[in-house]
Structures are given as C-alpha cells and as structure tokens.
Design an enzyme around this catalytic site. Structure first.
Site, PDB file in Angstrom:
ATOM      1  CD  GLN A 219       8.504   4.261  11.466  1.00 38.57           C
ATOM      2  OE1 GLN A 219       8.074   4.966  10.528  1.00 38.57           O
ATOM      3  NE2 GLN A 219       9.603   4.571  12.085  1.00 38.57           N
ATOM      4  CB  SER A 220       9.268   3.891   5.664  1.00 41.94           C
ATOM      5  OG  SER A 220       8.142   4.723   5.535  1.00 41.94           O
TER       6      SER A 220
ATOM      7  CG  HIS B 163      12.901   6.404  -3.685  1.00 41.55           C
ATOM      8  ND1 HIS B 163      13.729   5.835  -2.744  1.00 41.55           N
ATOM      9  CD2 HIS B 163      11.795   5.638  -3.720  1.00 41.55           C
ATOM     10  CE1 HIS B 163      13.154   4.773  -2.237  1.00 41.55           C
ATOM     11  NE2 HIS B 163      11.968   4.630  -2.807  1.00 41.55           N
TER      12      HIS B 163
ATOM     13  CD  GLU C   3      18.544   8.684   6.588  1.00 38.45           C
ATOM     14  OE1 GLU C   3      18.884   8.942   7.735  1.00 38.45           O
ATOM     15  OE2 GLU C   3      18.509   9.531   5.677  1.00 38.45           O
TER      16      GLU C   3
ATOM     17  CE1 TYR D  37      13.364   3.343   7.719  1.00 42.36           C
ATOM     18  CE2 TYR D  37      15.327   4.609   7.168  1.00 42.36           C
ATOM     19  CZ  TYR D  37      14.268   3.811   6.776  1.00 42.36           C
ATOM     20  OH  TYR D  37      14.124   3.472   5.452  1.00 42.36           O
TER      21      TYR D  37
ATOM     22  CB  SER E  46      17.458   2.940   4.314  1.00 45.02           C
ATOM     23  OG  SER E  46      17.642   4.326   4.471  1.00 45.02           O
TER      24      SER E  46
ATOM     25  CG  LEU F 199       5.349  -9.020   7.336  1.00 44.89           C
ATOM     26  CD1 LEU F 199       6.245  -8.044   6.585  1.00 44.89           C
ATOM     27  CD2 LEU F 199       5.150 -10.289   6.509  1.00 44.89           C
TER      28      LEU F 199
ATOM     29  NE  ARG G 213       8.897   9.910   0.223  1.00 37.74           N
ATOM     30  CZ  ARG G 213       9.669   9.153   0.961  1.00 37.74           C
ATOM     31  NH1 ARG G 213       9.159   8.117   1.601  1.00 37.74           N
ATOM     32  NH2 ARG G 213      10.950   9.402   1.078  1.00 37.74           N
TER      33      ARG G 213
ATOM     34  CG  ASP H 132       9.403   2.660  -2.798  1.00 37.15           C
ATOM     35  OD1 ASP H 132       9.049   3.789  -3.178  1.00 37.15           O
ATOM     36  OD2 ASP H 132      10.514   2.433  -2.295  1.00 37.15           O
TER      37      ASP H 132
ATOM     38  CB  THR I  52      -0.934   0.034   1.231  1.00 33.92           C
ATOM     39  OG1 THR I  52      -0.113  -0.028   2.407  1.00 33.92           O
ATOM     40  CG2 THR I  52      -1.903  -1.132   1.231  1.00 33.92           C
TER      41      THR I  52
HETATM   42  P1  NAP Z   1       5.844   3.693   2.827  1.00 30.88           P
HETATM   43  O1  NAP Z   1       5.138   4.479   1.787  1.00 30.88           O
HETATM   44  O2  NAP Z   1       5.936   4.226   4.222  1.00 30.88           O
HETATM   45  O3  NAP Z   1       5.153   2.240   2.883  1.00 30.88           O
HETATM   46  C1  NAP Z   1       5.544   1.252   3.777  1.00 30.88           C
HETATM   47  C2  NAP Z   1       4.397   0.254   3.960  1.00 30.88           C
HETATM   48  O4  NAP Z   1       4.816  -0.661   4.969  1.00 30.88           O
HETATM   49  C3  NAP Z   1       3.104   0.870   4.456  1.00 30.88           C
HETATM   50  O5  NAP Z   1       2.252   1.167   3.387  1.00 30.88           O
HETATM   51  C4  NAP Z   1       2.507  -0.193   5.368  1.00 30.88           C
HETATM   52  O6  NAP Z   1       1.540  -0.936   4.670  1.00 30.88           O
HETATM   53  C5  NAP Z   1       3.673  -1.134   5.667  1.00 30.88           C
HETATM   54  N1  NAP Z   1       4.024  -1.214   7.081  1.00 30.88           N
HETATM   55  C6  NAP Z   1       4.285  -2.346   7.722  1.00 30.88           C
HETATM   56  N2  NAP Z   1       4.615  -2.118   8.976  1.00 30.88           N
HETATM   57  C7  NAP Z   1       4.565  -0.815   9.179  1.00 30.88           C
HETATM   58  C8  NAP Z   1       4.767  -0.003  10.315  1.00 30.88           C
HETATM   59  N3  NAP Z   1       5.131  -0.519  11.487  1.00 30.88           N
HETATM   60  N4  NAP Z   1       4.607   1.322  10.159  1.00 30.88           N
HETATM   61  C9  NAP Z   1       4.265   1.849   8.975  1.00 30.88           C
HETATM   62  N5  NAP Z   1       4.043   1.110   7.847  1.00 30.88           N
HETATM   63  C10 NAP Z   1       4.202  -0.222   7.968  1.00 30.88           C
HETATM   64  O7  NAP Z   1       7.340   3.364   2.380  1.00 30.88           O
HETATM   65  P2  NAP Z   1       8.015   3.528   0.926  1.00 30.88           P
HETATM   66  O8  NAP Z   1       8.455   4.937   0.760  1.00 30.88           O
HETATM   67  O9  NAP Z   1       7.160   2.884  -0.101  1.00 30.88           O
HETATM   68  O10 NAP Z   1       9.351   2.680   1.131  1.00 30.88           O
HETATM   69  C11 NAP Z   1       9.378   1.284   0.871  1.00 30.88           C
HETATM   70  C12 NAP Z   1      10.552   0.660   1.607  1.00 30.88           C
HETATM   71  O11 NAP Z   1      11.760   1.279   1.169  1.00 30.88           O
HETATM   72  C13 NAP Z   1      10.516   0.844   3.127  1.00 30.88           C
HETATM   73  O12 NAP Z   1      11.034  -0.318   3.717  1.00 30.88           O
HETATM   74  C14 NAP Z   1      11.439   2.017   3.372  1.00 30.88           C
HETATM   75  O13 NAP Z   1      12.009   1.983   4.679  1.00 30.88           O
HETATM   76  C15 NAP Z   1      12.477   1.781   2.285  1.00 30.88           C
HETATM   77  N6  NAP Z   1      13.157   3.011   1.861  1.00 30.88           N
HETATM   78  C16 NAP Z   1      12.426   4.028   1.331  1.00 30.88           C
HETATM   79  C17 NAP Z   1      13.069   5.206   0.939  1.00 30.88           C
HETATM   80  C18 NAP Z   1      12.290   6.340   0.326  1.00 30.88           C
HETATM   81  O14 NAP Z   1      12.881   7.414   0.110  1.00 30.88           O
HETATM   82  N7  NAP Z   1      11.026   6.162   0.002  1.00 30.88           N
HETATM   83  C19 NAP Z   1      14.459   5.314   1.059  1.00 30.88           C
HETATM   84  C20 NAP Z   1      15.171   4.244   1.620  1.00 30.88           C
HETATM   85  C21 NAP Z   1      14.513   3.089   1.994  1.00 30.88           C
HETATM   86  P3  NAP Z   1       0.266  -1.614   5.413  1.00 30.88           P
HETATM   87  O15 NAP Z   1      -0.252  -0.618   6.387  1.00 30.88           O
HETATM   88  O16 NAP Z   1      -0.684  -1.905   4.301  1.00 30.88           O
HETATM   89  O17 NAP Z   1       0.777  -2.859   6.057  1.00 30.88           O
END
Ligand code: NAP
Length: 319
Positions: free
Chosen positions: A84-85, A180, A128, A150, A126, A60, A185, A14, A11
C-alpha cells in the site's frame, strides 16, 4: 537456462519498468499480483511486455502460498515492490497499511530462509521513514523518525530486511527510494495529478487545480532510472542499503508553477484546499546519493524540471 526474477507488485509503476529492464537483461520474469481477476496489467501492456512476463497470483499474507511459489519458480532474485504505497491513504487506512506492508515482508523473508536462503531479496524501502529529520541531506546514518502510518510500516520492513541480512546472512538489500515519477503513476500521486488536471483545465474540462500544502519540498526523480539502481544493487557482490535519490529537493509549488507555465495555464487557477492537508507532514527531505552512485556505478544526473517536461510530453502524446 534463464535465471528467474520474481517481482511482487508487478502491476505498479516500478514493477512494470523493472520487468522491462530485467527482460532486457535476459531474466525470465514472474510477476506476483494479489488477484488475477482484478490485476490491472495496463502498465505492462503500455510498455509492450504483457506477453513476455508470467503472472502468478499470491496472497503475501499466506506464507505457505509463497513457499509454493518459490518451489515452483525457483527464483534467483525476488524484488519486493508490493505495498500500500500511498502516504495519504495510509492516514485513512493505518491498520491495513501497517499489516500489509510489514507482514508481507516478514513472510517473504521467512519463506526464503526456510526454503532457499541463496535467493537474493530486494525490499523497496522509502525515504519517508526518515520523517522529521534534524539535518539534511539524509544519509544512511540519519535517525529514523517516521511521521505517517506508511512511514512506520516501511521503517519496520526496512529493519526486518536488515535483521535477516545480519542474523541469517541472507542477501537482503534495502533500496531506500525517494519520490520517483513517470507516466505510469496513478492520479492519487501529486505530480501525475497536477499534470493530468492541468491538461483538463487546458481542454476546458476543469476550472481549477485544488492542492494541499505545496510549500513542502521533496527529492524527486525519474522511475525508469530508479529501477536500474534496484538491478545494480541486486547484482552487486554483497548486499547492503542504498539511498536512491537525486540529491536535491524541489517544492510542490515550484512543480505546479513549472507545469502551469509549460501548459500556458493562468496561476489564478491554483486553489489551496486545507482539507487536502495531511495530519502530519515533513517540511523538506532530500538524500545524498554519492555512495549509491560510486558503489553501484549508478548514473543519475537528471534535474526534476527536465523530468517534468518529459512527463508532460508523454502525457500529451497519449491524450
Ligand atoms: P504502486 O504503483 O502503488 O504499485 C504497488 C503494487 O503493489 C500495486 O500495483 C499492487 O499490485 C500491489 N499491492 C499489493 N498490496 C497492495 C495494497 N494493499 N494496496 C495497494 N497495492 C498493493 O507502487 P510503486 O510506485 O511502483 O512503488 C513500488 C514500491 O516502492 C512500493 O513498495 C512503494 O511503497 C515503494 N516506494 C515507491 C516510491 C515512489 O515514489 N514511487 C518511493 C518510495 C518507496 P496488485 O494489485 O497487482 O497486487
């Protein structure tokens, strides 16, 4: 029969773009969410693919539930994007962030090892985790020095993924993602917050843009292009670690001023709010994407100010 790709965190930003790409590549996409009842599928419906993906509920933390999922869907590939991103939120919720972001990865890797070690696994690592670096650009040999809960969680998950590749010969990939962005977002992330709040200022609904330390610099890219690198890494001959980045950094101040200028907002509207400063911060971070581009044939050449223009355009079209 179509190969099954299972995506956790479907959801999110990414997960939604990756689903679209994998559907185009002919995969049957099964998306994992923590809860059917609270799952927010607005990103999937925005991309017009809500009906094309199958949604499965799985906690999970529950390895038995994951094993059932693997038996039921027999995925060829698992993309682990759930986390938790948010770096900022991790300072308020360190225990939840560390527990979830590490244990979920360990459970997935163990479930693969025990039930079907031929399944390919992608971990969303990441940048980070490099934290306070001694030299730039970041390369795969840069020492890990995380400075937030994180980042600590992502460093551990990164090492677990390496360990399962080396010790158990799993096809386990780390895509080390730098920041990204996209229209999808959420507003707790800086770029989306700046664009949406600037639009509100322009519409007279808000007076000021409050920000924390905007003199830090980061390597920013465009999410729909970054999910292509995920796909390429999972379809390469052998598993490995890849830096997914643009190769240069931009300060948050430059981002704000670019958005202000595009939307015709007076710079006087910018307010620095020390309460938004993080307890510890990385000054500058950018990576070297040369190997990723050559090994995976990944083409990325976008300048971030151009990406900002795309995001502003999409935001305006939807406002
Ligand atoms: P996002 O929009 O925050 O989505 C993460 C998804 O993880 C949520 O939709 C949620 O889906 C699920 N989730 C499961 N456990 C969670 C929790 N404890 N708290 C919040 N959400 C939780 O992340 P994204 O930007 O698509 O990033 C995808 C992955 O890439 C993540 O692992 C992130 O850490 C990593 N990443 C992202 C970036 C970036 O810039 N975007 C950079 C480096 C790494 P449900 O609620 O449906 O379960």
């Amino acid at each position: 029969m179509r190969k099954v790709a299972l995506i956790t965190g479907i959801t999110g930003q990414d997960g939604s773009y990756l689903s679209k790409l994998l559907l185009e590549k002919g995969f049957h996409v099964v998306g994992v969410t923590r809860s059917y009842t609270t799952a927010n599928v607005k990103n999937l419906s925005y991309l017009g693919i809500q009906e094309d993906v199958e949604i499965a509920e799985c906690d999970l933390f529950d390895i038995v539930g994951i094993i059932h999922l693997l038996r039921k869907y027999k995925p060829a590939h698992i993309y682990n994007l759930a986390a938790q991103s948010s770096v900022s939120l991790s300072f308020d919720q360190p225990i939840g962030t560390i527990k979830y972001n590490i244990e979920s990865v360990l459970n997935l890797l163990e479930a693969i090892r025990l039930s079907d070690p031929t399944i390919r696994f992608y971990q969303a690592s990441s940048s980070e985790m490099y934290g306070a670096v001694n030299s730039l650009p970041v390369s795969l040999s840069t020492h890990l020095n995380p400075v937030s809960p994180y980042a600590v969680s992502k460093a551990s998950a990164f090492m677990l993924t390496n360990n399962y590749r080396n010790a158990y010969q799993l096809f386990a990939v780390n895509g080390i993602l730098f920041n990204h962005e996209s229209y999808l977002r959420t507003e707790n992330f800086f770029v989306k917050k700046v664009i949406t709040q600037c639009l509100q200022i322009r519409q007279g609904k808000k007076e000021q843009l409050g920000v924390g330390n905007i003199d830090i610099k980061r390597d920013f890219g465009y999410a729909p292009d970054y999910v292509e690198a995920m796909f390429l890494a999972m379809n390469h001959d052998s598993p490995g670690n890849y830096l997914v980045c643009s190769g240069k950094s931009i300060s948050l101040r430059e981002i704000v001023l670019h958005v202000f200028s595009r939307l015709g907002i007076d710079p006087e509207r910018l307010v620095i709010d020390p309460s938004l400063y993080r307890p510890s911060e990385i000054e500058d971070l950018y990576g070297d994407n040369t190997d990723t581009r050559s090994i995976l044939q990944w083409n990325y050449a976008k300048d971030f100010t151009g990406v900002l223009d795309l995001l502003i355009e999409e935001e305006l079209a939807n406002s």
